[in-house]
Write an enzyme that holds these catalytic residues in place. Structure first.
Site, PDB file in Angstrom:
ATOM      1  N   ARG A 118       0.891  -1.180   0.000  1.00  0.00           N
ATOM      2  CA  ARG A 118       0.000   0.000   0.000  1.00  0.00           C
ATOM      3  C   ARG A 118       0.918   1.216   0.000  1.00  0.00           C
ATOM      4  NH1 ARG A 118      -5.362   1.698   3.141  1.00  0.00           N
ATOM      5  NH2 ARG A 118      -6.047   0.306   1.490  1.00  0.00           N
ATOM      6  N   HIS A 145      -6.832   0.925  -6.996  1.00  0.00           N
ATOM      7  CA  HIS A 145      -7.083   0.106  -5.796  1.00  0.00           C
ATOM      8  C   HIS A 145      -7.734  -1.206  -6.259  1.00  0.00           C
ATOM      9  CE1 HIS A 145      -7.506  -1.039  -1.774  1.00  0.00           C
ATOM     10  NE2 HIS A 145      -8.320  -0.111  -1.293  1.00  0.00           N
ATOM     11  N   GLN A 148      -9.481  -3.843  -3.835  1.00  0.00           N
ATOM     12  CA  GLN A 148     -10.787  -3.370  -3.372  1.00  0.00           C
ATOM     13  C   GLN A 148     -11.875  -3.709  -4.390  1.00  0.00           C
ATOM     14  OE1 GLN A 148     -11.829  -1.418  -0.463  1.00  0.00           O
ATOM     15  NE2 GLN A 148     -13.788  -2.050  -1.324  1.00  0.00           N
ATOM     16  N   ASP A 236     -16.597   7.362  -2.544  1.00  0.00           N
ATOM     17  CA  ASP A 236     -15.359   7.263  -1.754  1.00  0.00           C
ATOM     18  C   ASP A 236     -15.093   8.649  -1.173  1.00  0.00           C
ATOM     19  OD1 ASP A 236     -12.976   6.342  -0.665  1.00  0.00           O
ATOM     20  OD2 ASP A 236     -11.823   6.641  -2.499  1.00  0.00           O
ATOM     21  N   CYS A 276     -16.180   2.040  -0.165  1.00  0.00           N
ATOM     22  CA  CYS A 276     -15.042   1.178   0.191  1.00  0.00           C
ATOM     23  C   CYS A 276     -14.633   1.347   1.651  1.00  0.00           C
ATOM     24  CB  CYS A 276     -13.869   1.454  -0.736  1.00  0.00           C
ATOM     25  SG  CYS A 276     -13.334   3.162  -0.698  1.00  0.00           S
ATOM     26  N   ARG A 304     -13.854  -8.136   1.351  1.00  0.00           N
ATOM     27  CA  ARG A 304     -12.405  -7.928   1.221  1.00  0.00           C
ATOM     28  C   ARG A 304     -11.663  -9.203   1.617  1.00  0.00           C
ATOM     29  NH1 ARG A 304     -10.199  -2.795   1.188  1.00  0.00           N
ATOM     30  NH2 ARG A 304      -8.352  -3.920   0.508  1.00  0.00           N
TER      31      ARG A 304
HETATM   32  N1   CP Z   1     -11.053   0.374   1.731  1.00  0.00           N
HETATM   33  C1   CP Z   1      -9.823   0.218   2.252  1.00  0.00           C
HETATM   34  O1   CP Z   1      -8.850   0.014   1.521  1.00  0.00           O
HETATM   35  O2   CP Z   1      -9.789   0.249   3.607  1.00  0.00           O
HETATM   36  P1   CP Z   1      -8.463   0.488   4.453  1.00  0.00           P
HETATM   37  O3   CP Z   1      -7.897   1.826   4.020  1.00  0.00           O
HETATM   38  O4   CP Z   1      -8.908   0.479   5.888  1.00  0.00           O
HETATM   39  O5   CP Z   1      -7.500  -0.619   4.150  1.00  0.00           O
END
Ligand code: CP
Length: 323
Positions: A118, A145, A148, A236, A276, A304
């Site tokens: 990430r 992403h 997701q 989002d 998300c 997820r």
């Molecule tokens: N939606 C998502 O990626 O959640 P986090 O940022 O908590 O990992």
């Protein structure tokens, strides 16, 4: 209630992305996406209980940014599949600051079997993937992403079945990494994707060009009336991690784009609302929307786990432990 048919090591599906990177949803073909989502549905039905196909394998979870869902679900998912996850925060490893990204890649590949990253910049993931001989999975970047979106489309399929051609998926808000990945999913699934943003906050031009190259029509608009009759409404945050300095400008630009219960009432009767998460209540949505009967946001969060377990299985399931 149907009893889930238990799989055994001999009846597992063949991994379809063995040893490959997953930096973008377009790293999968439509058939590979189908296989991954079928596995995710099967895992959700409990058919993989007790099967440990990743026993003896490890994944490094590298985080430059905060996370609840991504961190927990990759870690728990790896445990449930019999493998091991190690989480590395950027204060520990300093990607590109304490150490060159290429050197981090060339160290991790000696110890673990895959990396999930990430990161702020997609370029960092590209560099990790370029220099590591092990697969690299995108757990969010400034551009995309994709992990997701696997969970999102599992949730959409939970509602509408697996043939999504012509289903109206409307994304409202910032033309950010989520909007970009929605465009990629339109290419793969045939869903009819509309992106509704304020002027100046449209999705990435290169990603829009991906749609053109694949002959996929994406509707881009600033007009909120595009939401009416949608099968799926998705939003989002307006201020992503790293954009805090622009917060006031963005709040002004996005005024009117908030998802409210009244907006959800304009969807198709069977329409659903996805987010998300995390939600910034009072900005892109309100608690009454995530609690609305059309909301599936917590089912989406659950998915997820199933979708990423399926992804890790298809990427790592053909590997042999090296030790
Ligand atoms: N939606 C998502 O990626 O959640 P986090 O940022 O908590 O990992």
């Amino acid at each position: 209630m149907n009893k889930a048919a238990a799989l055994t090591p001999d009846t597992l599906p063949a991994p379809v992305m063995a040893g490959r990177d997953f930096l973008s949803n377009l790293d999968m073909s439509p058939a590979e996406l189908r296989a991954v989502l079928d596995t995710a549905h099967s895992m959700k039905r409990g058919e993989w209980r007790g099967v440990k196909p990743l026993a003896g394998l490890s994944i490094a979870l590298v985080f430059e940014k905060a996370s609840l869902r991504t961190r927990t679900t990759f870690d728990v998912g790896m445990y449930q599949l019999g493998g091991h996850a190690i989480t590395l925060s950027n204060t520990e490893i300093g990607l590109g600051t304490r150490e060159r990204v290429s050197d981090v890649a060339r160290n991790l590949e000696r110890w673990v079997d895959a990396v999930m990253g990430r990161v702020y910049l997609q370029q960092t993931l590209n560099e990790l993937a370029q220099h590591a001989t092990i697969p690299v999975i995108n757990g969010l970047s400034d551009m995309l992403h994709p992990a997701q979106l696997l969970a999102d489309y599992q949730t959409i399929e939970d509602e509408f079945g697996t043939d999504l051609r012509g289903r109206r998926v409307v994304y409202i808000g910032d033309g950010n990494n989520l909007a970009n990945s929605h465009i990629h999913m339109a290419i793969l699934t045939g869903a009819q994707v509309t992106i509704v943003t304020p002027v100046g906050y449209e999705p990435n031009a290169g990603v829009l060009m991906d749609a053109v190259k694949h002959g996929t029509d994406i509707t881009l608009t600033h007009d909120l009336s595009a939401i009416a009759g949608a099968d799926v409404l998705y939003t989002d945050v307006w201020i992503s991690m790293g954009q805090e300095a622009e917060a006031d400008i963005r709040r002004r630009a996005f005024r009117g784009y908030q998802v409210t219960p009244e907006m959800l009432d304009t969807l198709a009767p069977h329409g659903i609302f996805l987010h998300c998460l995390p939600a910034h209540y009072g900005e892109e949505t309100v608690p009454e929307a995530t609690e609305h009967p059309k909301s599936r946001v917590f089912d989406q969060a659950e998915n997820r786990l199933h979708a990423q377990k399926a992804l890790m299985y298809h990427v790592m399931g053909a590997m042999t432990p090296r030790w």
